[in-house]
Design a protein around this motif. Sequence first.
Motif, short mmCIF file in Angstrom:
data_model
loop_
_atom_site.label_atom_id
_atom_site.label_comp_id
_atom_site.label_asym_id
_atom_site.label_seq_id
_atom_site.Cartn_x
_atom_site.Cartn_y
_atom_site.Cartn_z
N LYS A 64 29.95 -14.31 -19.82
CA LYS A 64 28.52 -14.61 -19.70
C LYS A 64 27.71 -14.09 -20.89
O LYS A 64 26.58 -13.60 -20.73
N TYR A 65 28.29 -14.23 -22.09
CA TYR A 65 27.56 -13.83 -23.29
C TYR A 65 26.25 -14.60 -23.39
O TYR A 65 26.20 -15.81 -23.20
N ASP A 125 22.99 -9.59 -17.76
CA ASP A 125 22.13 -8.42 -17.77
C ASP A 125 22.92 -7.21 -18.29
O ASP A 125 24.05 -7.36 -18.78
N ALA A 126 22.33 -6.04 -18.17
CA ALA A 126 22.96 -4.84 -18.73
C ALA A 126 24.29 -4.52 -18.05
O ALA A 126 25.17 -3.89 -18.65
N GLU A 127 24.46 -4.98 -16.82
CA GLU A 127 25.72 -4.72 -16.10
C GLU A 127 26.74 -5.84 -16.29
O GLU A 127 27.83 -5.80 -15.72
N ALA A 176 28.04 -9.18 -32.69
CA ALA A 176 28.01 -8.17 -31.64
C ALA A 176 26.65 -8.12 -30.95
O ALA A 176 26.56 -7.98 -29.72
N ASN A 177 25.57 -8.24 -31.73
CA ASN A 177 24.23 -8.20 -31.14
C ASN A 177 23.98 -9.41 -30.23
O ASN A 177 23.37 -9.30 -29.17
N ILE A 178 24.46 -10.59 -30.68
CA ILE A 178 24.25 -11.80 -29.89
C ILE A 178 25.04 -11.73 -28.58
O ILE A 178 24.54 -12.10 -27.51
N ARG A 179 26.25 -11.20 -28.66
CA ARG A 179 27.11 -11.16 -27.47
C ARG A 179 26.91 -9.91 -26.63
O ARG A 179 27.31 -9.87 -25.46
N GLY A 180 26.33 -8.87 -27.23
CA GLY A 180 26.16 -7.61 -26.50
C GLY A 180 27.45 -6.84 -26.37
O GLY A 180 27.76 -6.30 -25.30
#
Length: 520
Positions: free
Chosen positions: A211-212, A216-218, A264-268
């Motif tokens: 779910k990139y 949410d944060a989780e 990395a920023n786009i995918r988290g």
Amino acid sequence: MPDSSTLASLNAIAHSIISYSAMIAVGLIGAGLIYLAVLYYRDVTQTQHAIRRNYPLIGRFRYFFEHLGEFFRQYFFAMDREELPFNRSQRSWVYRAAKNIDNTVAFGSTRPLNHSNEVLFMNCLFPTLSEDAAPTHSVTIGEGYCREPFSSAAIFNISGMSYGAISKPAVQALAAGAREAGIWMNTGEGGLTPYHLEAGCDIVCQIGTAKYGVRDAEGNLSDQRLADLASHPQVRMFELKLSQGAKPGKGGILPGGKVTEEVANIRGIPVGQDSISPNGHPDIRSIDDLLDTLARIRRVTGKPVGFKMVLGFSEWLDELGEAIHRRGLEFAPDFITVDSADGGTGAAPQSLIDYVGLPLRRSLPLVVDKLNEYRLRERVKVIASGKMINPAEAAWAICVGADFIVSARGFMFALGCIQALQCNKNTCPTGITTHDPELQRGLVPADKAARVANYAKNLMHEVGVIAHSCGVREARSLQRKHVYLIDERGVPEPLSLRYPDQTPRPEYLIASTADEALTP
């Protein structure tokens, strides 16, 4: 015996010859070096050929050896149709179509016309004339079931390739080419980026198992992130990826070398670490979970939502049809993307590429027939994906029942891919699947965008040519009766016998045949 004056003259002449020869040699070497310097400068400054741009001078040998290869294959090695995974004939067609140059060939077909499961289209006695041809009919996805349905006449579109798996200039070229050709572009599971949006093309946002871009944060599916993506007018549909052809039963794999800070920023996710998605959606463990998730995404975004899968066991198609009728058509997917099990662009274990799932030749008829059986064919559109890079393959999929075809590797060839088989590394020599800036510089988006558009336009045009030969007015009028398959005995067999099609023809196709009585 010559006297001393004669010897002196001969020595002077010899000395002069040697001196002039040395001067000529030095001059030729100098001229050669200047010529090489000019070629080097031309290679590093031109933008048409990624190999020459990334490997000046040396890259020129590719074209020389490629030319010699025709003669070596003729006498010593394999013929054009024996290379894998895409043979030279298939790739050459794409290269010529992308460059918009003459795509005719001479001296007959090199294709085996008596091998089992080979496809033959049945031409009619009186083909459709140019003045009788019709534009390809538009198909609407999600009509009556979402706030913003999507309509498209383009039968051939760009399949999912994630930013990260492919480079920034590749995404930019694909997006600009899609805009020019009037086709859509799928983001792949890596998420939507500014590079997808900057050209203004239609976009399908794919939601993978990690779910990139929509989590949410989780790591759970976020309604807010979905709504943010849907707020872009260019985002026309959402595709929930359950599995893909390269690795059915395994999640996406992005090697750490490709996980740059931006990716990395786009995918988290952490920089430089392998990005490995779960092999399934943890929150989708049943047909009802799947339908609930599709309905949720549709409700939040207001746009058509479908899912992508590789077909293995097919019993669940009955469960899907029964569940939709039990719960209501509003829970049905707006489309299903059927991916072939014979591999794709992504990095994958060879055991999955070679041995897991059904190829599209088997799975597409099964899915279409099940939708027909449960009277869902008009509600659920079908998108076919998998190793279809030439017009005949796309035309076959339409005959079977696909509404649209999507391709990833075909568009990679249009970008200049040479099938170097480096996609799972960071060393792609054409700059398509690498984040090495020295290699990326070979791929100039403005030039490659034109090739992407040319490829799509020429392929759709030639599907129309096949349709007209079969006696129908436009590509979407092709049916199973227009295709014969070679059986195990080498005998042509109508596809409509192997897979009987009992679906009523849509209204817009009823009068689209130029000479129905003479069409096979």
